[in-house]
Design an enzyme around this catalytic site. Structure first.
Site, PDB file in Angstrom:
ATOM      1  CG  HIS A  64      -3.714  -0.685  -5.430  1.00 18.56           C
ATOM      2  ND1 HIS A  64      -4.841  -1.160  -6.061  1.00 18.56           N
ATOM      3  CD2 HIS A  64      -4.037   0.550  -4.942  1.00 18.56           C
ATOM      4  CE1 HIS A  64      -5.794  -0.252  -5.962  1.00 18.56           C
ATOM      5  NE2 HIS A  64      -5.336   0.792  -5.308  1.00 18.56           N
ATOM      6  CB  THR A  82      -0.284  -3.260  -0.766  1.00 19.16           C
ATOM      7  OG1 THR A  82      -1.340  -3.354   0.187  1.00 19.16           O
ATOM      8  CG2 THR A  82       0.314  -1.871  -0.731  1.00 19.16           C
TER       9      THR A  82
END
Ligand SMILES: [Zn+2]
Ligand SMILES: [Zn+2]
Length: 339
Positions: free
Chosen positions: A42, A39
Site C-alpha cells: 500500500h 501494508t
C-alpha cells in the site's frame, strides 16, 4: 550500513545510513530479516505518503539481534535475538490509561509513521522488544509479527475448540488466522479465489473453498449442518465479503473485522438483529499476542517455514516489491538486511 529508502511513486533506493546511538531507554538492533506485507505494498502504491513522508525507511515485520543497549535498559543483553512489536504509544491518552495502548489515540506505527526496519541497524524503544527462544531462528522470527496479528484476531473472536470458523480471504493473515484457530482445536474453512493461495492453505492442512462462481453460503450451510459459522473473519476487505459475512454467521455468531476498509461498504444490519450477531473490530496486537505467536512457533504448533516463499538481499528491494505487486511473490518475501 545499508538502508533501503522509499522515495515515493513505487521507487526504492539503496543508500548508506548511519547507526544511531540508542537513548537510555532504547536499543540498537542489527536487523536480520524483514518481511513484506500488504501494508508495505500500500505504501509502495503511494497510498500512505501522508504518513510515511518520503523519502523514508519502512518495514515492520522483522527479526534481529541486540547490538547496543541504552544505559537504562534492563532484561536484554547484546547478542539476544529479538523481534519488535512496532507500536509507539503515548502512555497517557484514555486508551493507554485503560490498558489498550495498542489502539492509543496517538499511536505511531513504526515503519509507517516513523523509521522502519529496512536497514542494517534499527534503533527502537526497549519496551517494544520480545526475545526469541533458541529454537526460533531469525527467519522464523520475521513471521512473529503477522502471526501476532492472527493471534489477536482469534483472541478478539473468542473462537473455542470445536467451533466452526470461516475465514474470508486466504492471504498470509487469513492463512495464519486459520492455523491459529486450528491449533486451538477449532474447525476452520478458508474461502479464497486465488488458486495458488488455496494450494498453500491446503498444503498446510486447512480446508479451502473457491468462491468463484460457487455459492459459499450454501457450502457453509452444509458444512455446519445448517447452523452457520460460529465465527467469521472478514480478511478480504471487499464489499462482496462484507455481504457474505452476515449471510454465513450462526445465531449469536461473532464476526471479526480484520480487513482495513477505506470505503464504507453496505452492511446488512437486519441480519445483526435477526440472528443476534456480534461485530468485533481487531487492530494490530497486544504484547500477549506476540508472546503467544512466539510460543506457537517455538512449540512447532504452527509451522511457518512453508509461508516463507522467498528470501532476498536488501539490495533487491525494488524487485521484491515489483514481484509482490504483480502477485508473483507467493506468500511471504523476506529481505535479509545483514550484509
Ligand atoms: Zn505487515
Ligand atoms: Zn495513548
Amino acid at each position: 550500513m545499508q538502508k533501503a529508502e522509499y522515495l515515493g511513486n513505487r521507487r526504492f533506493e539503496i543508500g548508506v545510513g548511519h547507526m544511531a546511538q540508542p537513548a537510555p531507554d532504547e536499543v540498537t538492533l542489527r536487523v536480520a530479516y524483514v518481511g513484506l506485507c500488504g501494508t508495505d505494498l500500500h505504501i509502495y502504491h503511494g497510498k500512505m505518503d501522508h504518513r510515511v513522508h518520503p523519502p523514508g525507511i519502512i518495514g515492520h515485520e522483522m527479526s534481529g539481534t541486540v547490538a547496543v543497549l541504552g544505559e537504562s535498559v534492563k532484561g536484554f543483553a547484546v547478542g539476544d535475538n529479538v523481534v519488535v512489536r512496532p507500536l509507539d504509544y503515548c502512555g497517557s491518552c484514555p486508551a493507554c490509561t485503560a490498558g489498550h495502548s495498542h489502539v492509543c489515540h496517538r499511536l505511531k506505527f513504526m515503519g509507517v509513521d516513523s523509521t522502519g526496519a529496512l536497514q542494517s541497524y534499527w534503533t527502537v524503544k526497549a519496551r517494544s522488544l520480545h526475545r526469541l527462544p533458541d529454537n526460533v531462528d531469525l527467519k522464523r522470527g520475521a513471521l512473529v509479527e503477522p502471526l501476532a496479528v492472527a493471534c489477536h484476531d482469534v483472541a478478539r473472536s473468542r473462537l473455542r475448540a470445536g467451533e466452526r470458523a470461516v475465514v474470508l480471504g486466504g492471504g498470509p493473515i487469513g492463512q495464519l488466522i486459520a492455523l491459529v484457530g486450528k491449533a486451538l482445536g477449532a474447525h476452520v474453512l478458508v474461502s479464497e479465489p486465488h488458486a495458488l493461495r488455496r494450494t498453500y492453505a491446503a498444503d498446510a492442512g486447512i480446508e479451502v473453498f473457491d468462491p468463484t462462481g460457487a455459492n459459499l453460503a450454501e457450502h457453509v450451510e452444509a458444512w455446519t449442518g445448517s447452523k452457520g459459522a460460529d465465527v467469521v473473519f472478514e480478511v478480504a476487505g471487499v464489499p462482496q465479503t462484507v455481504q457474505m459475512m452476515t449471510k454465513i454467521a450462526a445465531v449469536r455468531g461473532r464476526i471479526c473485522m480484520v480487513a482495513i476498509h477505506s470505503s464504507q461498504p453496505p452492511v446488512d444490519l437486519f441480519r445483526f438483529f435477526w440472528r443476534e450477531l456480534e461485530l468485533l473490530g481487531a487492530r494490530v496486537y497486544q504484547a500477549e499476542d506476540f508472546d503467544r505467536a512466539i510460543e506457537l512457533i517455538a512449540s512447532g504448533q504452527i509451522p511457518v517455514d512453508p509461508l516463507i516463499t522467498s528470501v532476498r538481499p536488501l539490495a533487491d528491494v525494488q524487485r521484491a516489491f515489483e514481484m509482490l505487486d504483480t502477485g508473483q511473490a507467493g506468500m511471504k518475501t523476506l529481505l535479509e538486511c545483514r550484509a
